[in-house]
Scaffold this motif. Sequence first.
Motif, PDB file in Angstrom:
ATOM      1  N   PRO A  13      -3.585  28.470 -23.203  1.00  0.00           N
ATOM      2  CA  PRO A  13      -2.941  28.399 -21.890  1.00  0.00           C
ATOM      3  C   PRO A  13      -1.644  29.180 -21.815  1.00  0.00           C
ATOM      4  O   PRO A  13      -1.306  29.744 -20.769  1.00  0.00           O
ATOM      5  CB  PRO A  13      -2.707  26.892 -21.701  1.00  0.00           C
ATOM      6  CG  PRO A  13      -3.787  26.261 -22.517  1.00  0.00           C
ATOM      7  CD  PRO A  13      -3.938  27.133 -23.711  1.00  0.00           C
ATOM      8  N   THR A  36     -12.875  34.874 -17.004  1.00  0.00           N
ATOM      9  CA  THR A  36     -13.119  34.775 -15.574  1.00  0.00           C
ATOM     10  C   THR A  36     -11.867  34.240 -14.891  1.00  0.00           C
ATOM     11  O   THR A  36     -11.019  33.584 -15.516  1.00  0.00           O
ATOM     12  CB  THR A  36     -14.296  33.839 -15.278  1.00  0.00           C
ATOM     13  OG1 THR A  36     -13.949  32.502 -15.707  1.00  0.00           O
ATOM     14  CG2 THR A  36     -15.552  34.302 -16.011  1.00  0.00           C
ATOM     15  N   GLN A  37     -11.757  34.512 -13.601  1.00  0.00           N
ATOM     16  CA  GLN A  37     -10.595  34.012 -12.861  1.00  0.00           C
ATOM     17  C   GLN A  37     -10.565  32.484 -12.841  1.00  0.00           C
ATOM     18  O   GLN A  37      -9.483  31.895 -13.008  1.00  0.00           O
ATOM     19  CB  GLN A  37     -10.593  34.589 -11.442  1.00  0.00           C
ATOM     20  CG  GLN A  37      -9.314  34.289 -10.670  1.00  0.00           C
ATOM     21  CD  GLN A  37      -9.214  35.101  -9.394  1.00  0.00           C
ATOM     22  OE1 GLN A  37      -9.775  36.191  -9.294  1.00  0.00           O
ATOM     23  NE2 GLN A  37      -8.512  34.575  -8.407  1.00  0.00           N
ATOM     24  N   PRO A  38     -11.707  31.780 -12.660  1.00  0.00           N
ATOM     25  CA  PRO A  38     -11.656  30.314 -12.741  1.00  0.00           C
ATOM     26  C   PRO A  38     -11.164  29.814 -14.097  1.00  0.00           C
ATOM     27  O   PRO A  38     -10.464  28.795 -14.171  1.00  0.00           O
ATOM     28  CB  PRO A  38     -13.110  29.902 -12.479  1.00  0.00           C
ATOM     29  CG  PRO A  38     -13.665  31.005 -11.643  1.00  0.00           C
ATOM     30  CD  PRO A  38     -13.031  32.249 -12.185  1.00  0.00           C
ATOM     31  N   ALA A  39     -11.525  30.512 -15.177  1.00  0.00           N
ATOM     32  CA  ALA A  39     -11.062  30.092 -16.499  1.00  0.00           C
ATOM     33  C   ALA A  39      -9.548  30.205 -16.604  1.00  0.00           C
ATOM     34  O   ALA A  39      -8.882  29.331 -17.164  1.00  0.00           O
ATOM     35  CB  ALA A  39     -11.739  30.936 -17.583  1.00  0.00           C
ATOM     36  N   SER A  41      -7.458  30.028 -14.087  1.00  0.00           N
ATOM     37  CA  SER A  41      -6.913  28.967 -13.225  1.00  0.00           C
ATOM     38  C   SER A  41      -6.930  27.620 -13.939  1.00  0.00           C
ATOM     39  O   SER A  41      -5.968  26.841 -13.842  1.00  0.00           O
ATOM     40  CB  SER A  41      -7.719  28.886 -11.924  1.00  0.00           C
ATOM     41  OG  SER A  41      -7.596  30.080 -11.182  1.00  0.00           O
ATOM     42  N   ARG A  42      -8.022  27.336 -14.668  1.00  0.00           N
ATOM     43  CA  ARG A  42      -8.097  26.067 -15.391  1.00  0.00           C
ATOM     44  C   ARG A  42      -7.034  25.991 -16.484  1.00  0.00           C
ATOM     45  O   ARG A  42      -6.417  24.940 -16.700  1.00  0.00           O
ATOM     46  CB  ARG A  42      -9.501  25.896 -16.002  1.00  0.00           C
ATOM     47  CG  ARG A  42     -10.591  25.538 -15.005  1.00  0.00           C
ATOM     48  CD  ARG A  42     -11.842  25.046 -15.702  1.00  0.00           C
ATOM     49  NE  ARG A  42     -12.440  26.065 -16.564  1.00  0.00           N
ATOM     50  CZ  ARG A  42     -13.313  26.968 -16.144  1.00  0.00           C
ATOM     51  NH1 ARG A  42     -13.698  26.989 -14.875  1.00  0.00           N
ATOM     52  NH2 ARG A  42     -13.823  27.838 -16.992  1.00  0.00           N
ATOM     53  N   GLN A  43      -6.795  27.109 -17.181  1.00  0.00           N
ATOM     54  CA  GLN A  43      -5.795  27.095 -18.248  1.00  0.00           C
ATOM     55  C   GLN A  43      -4.395  26.891 -17.682  1.00  0.00           C
ATOM     56  O   GLN A  43      -3.578  26.160 -18.263  1.00  0.00           O
ATOM     57  CB  GLN A  43      -5.874  28.408 -19.050  1.00  0.00           C
ATOM     58  CG  GLN A  43      -7.174  28.537 -19.833  1.00  0.00           C
ATOM     59  CD  GLN A  43      -7.025  29.438 -21.046  1.00  0.00           C
ATOM     60  OE1 GLN A  43      -6.012  29.435 -21.710  1.00  0.00           O
ATOM     61  NE2 GLN A  43      -8.065  30.209 -21.321  1.00  0.00           N
ATOM     62  N   LYS A  45      -3.715  25.318 -14.863  1.00  0.00           N
ATOM     63  CA  LYS A  45      -3.663  23.934 -14.413  1.00  0.00           C
ATOM     64  C   LYS A  45      -3.428  22.988 -15.580  1.00  0.00           C
ATOM     65  O   LYS A  45      -2.624  22.041 -15.501  1.00  0.00           O
ATOM     66  CB  LYS A  45      -4.968  23.570 -13.685  1.00  0.00           C
ATOM     67  CG  LYS A  45      -4.980  22.148 -13.143  1.00  0.00           C
ATOM     68  CD  LYS A  45      -6.284  21.834 -12.425  1.00  0.00           C
ATOM     69  CE  LYS A  45      -6.277  20.398 -11.912  1.00  0.00           C
ATOM     70  NZ  LYS A  45      -7.559  20.057 -11.235  1.00  0.00           N
ATOM     71  N   THR A  46      -4.128  23.240 -16.703  1.00  0.00           N
ATOM     72  CA  THR A  46      -3.935  22.427 -17.915  1.00  0.00           C
ATOM     73  C   THR A  46      -2.494  22.501 -18.386  1.00  0.00           C
ATOM     74  O   THR A  46      -1.885  21.483 -18.759  1.00  0.00           O
ATOM     75  CB  THR A  46      -4.870  22.911 -19.036  1.00  0.00           C
ATOM     76  OG1 THR A  46      -6.232  22.728 -18.614  1.00  0.00           O
ATOM     77  CG2 THR A  46      -4.627  22.144 -20.331  1.00  0.00           C
ATOM     78  N   GLU A  48       0.218  23.226 -16.618  1.00  0.00           N
ATOM     79  CA  GLU A  48       1.095  22.532 -15.665  1.00  0.00           C
ATOM     80  C   GLU A  48       1.002  21.024 -15.854  1.00  0.00           C
ATOM     81  O   GLU A  48       2.014  20.313 -15.756  1.00  0.00           O
ATOM     82  CB  GLU A  48       0.727  22.939 -14.230  1.00  0.00           C
ATOM     83  CG  GLU A  48       1.135  24.369 -13.902  1.00  0.00           C
ATOM     84  CD  GLU A  48       0.729  24.801 -12.510  1.00  0.00           C
ATOM     85  OE1 GLU A  48       1.470  25.588 -11.890  1.00  0.00           O
ATOM     86  OE2 GLU A  48      -0.342  24.357 -12.029  1.00  0.00           O
ATOM     87  N   GLU A  49      -0.197  20.533 -16.132  1.00  0.00           N
ATOM     88  CA  GLU A  49      -0.346  19.088 -16.368  1.00  0.00           C
ATOM     89  C   GLU A  49       0.367  18.686 -17.660  1.00  0.00           C
ATOM     90  O   GLU A  49       0.975  17.611 -17.738  1.00  0.00           O
ATOM     91  CB  GLU A  49      -1.836  18.733 -16.434  1.00  0.00           C
ATOM     92  CG  GLU A  49      -2.536  18.831 -15.089  1.00  0.00           C
ATOM     93  CD  GLU A  49      -4.031  18.582 -15.192  1.00  0.00           C
ATOM     94  OE1 GLU A  49      -4.530  18.525 -16.348  1.00  0.00           O
ATOM     95  OE2 GLU A  49      -4.691  18.460 -14.146  1.00  0.00           O
TER      96      GLU A  49
END
Length: 319
Positions: A13, A36-39, A41-43, A45-46, A48-49
């Motif tokens: 991340p 990928t762009q979703p990947a 985004s997930r990283q 988000k992880t 930030e959490e």
Amino acid sequence: MSTPRQRPLAIGPLRAFAAVARLLSFRAAAEELHLTQPAISRQIKTLEEELGASLFARGTRHVELTSHGALLQRACVSALDRLDGAVRQIRQSRGRRVVNVTTFASFASLWLIPRLEAFQREHPDIDIRVSATDMVLDIDDGEMDLALRYSTTAPAHSRRLFGETLTPVISPWLAEQVAKGQRPPMRVAADLAEHTLAEEDDQRPSAEFLSWRRWLAEQGQPGLNPRRWMYLNFTYQQVQAALTGQAVALARVALVAESLERGELVEPFGPAGRMDSPLTYWLAVADESRQRPEVQQFCQWVMAQAALTRHAIGEAEVS
């Protein structure tokens, strides 16, 4: 946001964050990291959490760092650079020693590569990787160990190799044709009106110092037009045109000194046809590469070769 966690952050991340923060684009970061762009985004988000804070302000068509994101970017870039540097050192210590060199294409073709075989005979355990490009690469980005540059001013932390002198050159075949009267004479600059001149097709400011127009003006022929112009992108192409008898090239003496010595090229106007230039060749070494023995050995060899070139072009040594 929930209460921030205390466990260490994962490196994945952080790399995704560093790419998005630098490019300010999730799409561009995904392309750079081959994800990928979703990947991506997930990283993010992880991350930030994990931190309990937003790192980016996301708009419809743009991305901006928040104050928390800017703080993390300053620390993250430095930490990742140090980590990557350590990884490179470990890899190099486990395998063959490699020196990464960047220089411009003509210098690589005409000066560096013809000499490399001699270096590798002396140092068979050192591999040389040459990146020949006219783009000026940042040697402190971790990819390159040293650069062989060409400019009017000294790059940071550089050592001078030699200066620049230019001279018209032709092939021995063309010189013989001229001597036999089978081609137009080439005794004075005005005679070039009957010959083809190879010119560097370059829009950079430095090109003016390498141009036939400058040489002709110095020879008292500012308005002369040759029988034909041959426009070429690179210096080594002009030299090739001269070697094959297709044109008269205005060559950089430092890059063709050995060809002149071997008789592969001829100076039709002799020493009187030489012209100085304010451009200079330099050796610059990346800070993190300075202490590596293989880089030091290569630099010593380059400086020794430069001394031979200075002697060949008649450049006085500075004490």
